[in-house]
Design a protein around this motif. Structure first.
Motif, PDB file in Angstrom:
ATOM      1  N   TRP A 191       1.580  -2.758  -6.674  1.00 24.95           N
ATOM      2  CA  TRP A 191       1.500  -3.161  -5.330  1.00 24.95           C
ATOM      3  C   TRP A 191       1.293  -4.878  -5.495  1.00 24.95           C
ATOM      4  N   PRO A 192       0.351  -5.040  -6.083  1.00 23.11           N
ATOM      5  CA  PRO A 192       0.230  -6.872  -6.169  1.00 23.11           C
ATOM      6  C   PRO A 192       1.230  -7.444  -6.725  1.00 23.11           C
TER       7      PRO A 192
ATOM      8  N   MET B 282      -0.567  20.623 -13.409  1.00 21.27           N
ATOM      9  CA  MET B 282       0.433  19.581 -14.129  1.00 21.27           C
ATOM     10  C   MET B 282       0.973  18.663 -13.092  1.00 21.27           C
ATOM     11  N   ARG B 283       1.451  19.393 -11.949  1.00 22.71           N
ATOM     12  CA  ARG B 283       2.275  18.630 -11.252  1.00 22.71           C
ATOM     13  C   ARG B 283       1.270  17.677 -10.102  1.00 22.71           C
ATOM     14  N   ILE B 284       0.090  18.097  -9.970  1.00 17.78           N
ATOM     15  CA  ILE B 284      -0.944  17.272  -9.120  1.00 17.78           C
ATOM     16  C   ILE B 284      -1.022  15.912 -10.177  1.00 17.78           C
ATOM     17  N   LEU B 285      -1.248  16.184 -11.356  1.00 21.15           N
ATOM     18  CA  LEU B 285      -1.407  15.119 -12.208  1.00 21.15           C
ATOM     19  C   LEU B 285      -0.089  14.158 -12.443  1.00 21.15           C
ATOM     20  N   ALA B 286       1.006  14.539 -12.137  1.00 20.86           N
ATOM     21  CA  ALA B 286       1.984  13.491 -12.208  1.00 20.86           C
ATOM     22  C   ALA B 286       2.022  12.835 -10.800  1.00 20.86           C
ATOM     23  N   ILE B 287       1.723  13.545  -9.706  1.00 18.51           N
ATOM     24  CA  ILE B 287       1.458  12.751  -8.509  1.00 18.51           C
ATOM     25  C   ILE B 287       0.337  11.797  -8.403  1.00 18.51           C
ATOM     26  N   VAL B 288      -0.745  12.226  -8.872  1.00 21.00           N
ATOM     27  CA  VAL B 288      -1.781  11.314  -9.264  1.00 21.00           C
ATOM     28  C   VAL B 288      -1.348   9.972 -10.130  1.00 21.00           C
ATOM     29  N   LEU B 289      -0.609  10.236 -11.034  1.00 19.97           N
ATOM     30  CA  LEU B 289      -0.053   9.209 -12.126  1.00 19.97           C
ATOM     31  C   LEU B 289       0.766   8.112 -11.345  1.00 19.97           C
ATOM     32  N   ALA B 290       1.729   8.874 -10.632  1.00 21.97           N
ATOM     33  CA  ALA B 290       2.827   7.969  -9.697  1.00 21.97           C
ATOM     34  C   ALA B 290       1.973   7.146  -8.658  1.00 21.97           C
ATOM     35  N   LEU B 291       1.117   7.626  -8.133  1.00 19.90           N
ATOM     36  CA  LEU B 291       0.358   6.902  -7.189  1.00 19.90           C
ATOM     37  C   LEU B 291      -0.540   5.897  -7.711  1.00 19.90           C
ATOM     38  N   LEU B 292      -0.809   6.046  -8.797  1.00 28.12           N
ATOM     39  CA  LEU B 292      -1.662   4.800  -9.886  1.00 28.12           C
ATOM     40  C   LEU B 292      -0.832   3.779 -10.147  1.00 28.12           C
ATOM     41  N   ILE B 293       0.248   4.114 -10.484  1.00 28.30           N
ATOM     42  CA  ILE B 293       1.412   3.140 -10.914  1.00 28.30           C
ATOM     43  C   ILE B 293       1.684   2.479  -9.565  1.00 28.30           C
ATOM     44  N   VAL B 294       1.863   3.058  -8.472  1.00 29.42           N
ATOM     45  CA  VAL B 294       2.171   2.310  -7.278  1.00 29.42           C
ATOM     46  C   VAL B 294       1.066   1.409  -6.621  1.00 29.42           C
ATOM     47  N   VAL B 295       0.009   1.839  -6.963  1.00 32.91           N
ATOM     48  CA  VAL B 295      -1.262   0.981  -6.625  1.00 32.91           C
ATOM     49  C   VAL B 295      -1.190  -0.349  -7.671  1.00 32.91           C
ATOM     50  N   LEU B 296      -1.120   0.218  -8.843  1.00 31.04           N
ATOM     51  CA  LEU B 296      -1.055  -1.103  -9.879  1.00 31.04           C
ATOM     52  C   LEU B 296       0.025  -2.183  -9.489  1.00 31.04           C
TER      53      LEU B 296
ATOM     54  N   LEU C   4       7.962 -12.185  -5.316  1.00 33.21           N
ATOM     55  CA  LEU C   4       8.718 -12.402  -3.952  1.00 33.21           C
ATOM     56  C   LEU C   4       7.964 -13.929  -3.646  1.00 33.21           C
ATOM     57  N   LYS C   5       6.548 -14.234  -3.721  1.00 32.22           N
ATOM     58  CA  LYS C   5       6.161 -15.442  -3.377  1.00 32.22           C
ATOM     59  C   LYS C   5       6.507 -16.450  -4.260  1.00 32.22           C
ATOM     60  N   VAL C   6       6.424 -15.987  -5.615  1.00 31.33           N
ATOM     61  CA  VAL C   6       6.989 -17.026  -6.693  1.00 31.33           C
ATOM     62  C   VAL C   6       8.443 -17.581  -6.452  1.00 31.33           C
TER      63      VAL C   6
END
Length: 121
Positions: A17-18, A1-15, A27-29
């Motif tokens: 980022w742009p 369960m803890r690994i799933l939360a970390i994976v989802l958090a990383l997925l949110i950060v990756v999404l 910031l550019k806008v």
């Protein structure tokens, strides 16, 4: 369960980022909007200057009043039947500035050489 939360958090950060830091980020806008407002102000000033120059060109092309005014002001020209009067403004003389000079010797007996010569009537 803890690994799933970390994976989802990383997925949110990756999404995200742009959106925050990437090529089309907020910031550019914001930076581009600031540049746009500065450029709009500068364009307005230049537009006013261009309109004034355009009006002056039109006036020089169509009317003789502007040409006559320039000839009078810049070249000092007058018409043939005119008399030119120039009014000079004079300033009142400035109050003299008194500067302290060397200290004179104390009054005392004067020698014959220092006395003024007597005047003849």
């Amino acid at each position: 369960m803890r690994i799933l939360a970390i994976v989802l958090a990383l997925l949110i950060v990756v999404l995200q980022w742009p959106l925050w830091i990437g090529k089309g980020s907020w910031l550019k806008v914001w930076q581009i909007e600031a540049q746009l407002s500065e450029q709009t102000i500068q364009n307005g000033k230049l537009k006013l200057r261009n309109e004034a120059l355009d009006a002056e060109v039109r006036d020089l092309k169509t009317g003789t009043d502007a040409i006559e005014e320039r000839a009078r002001n810049e070249l000092g020209m007058v018409r043939q039947d005119e008399v030119f009067f120039q009014i000079l403004q004079t300033r009142p003389p400035a109050a003299p500035v008194v500067q302290p000079g060397p200290v004179s010797p104390a009054p005392g007996p004067q020698s014959d050489a220092a006395k003024p010569a007597p005047t003849q009537p």
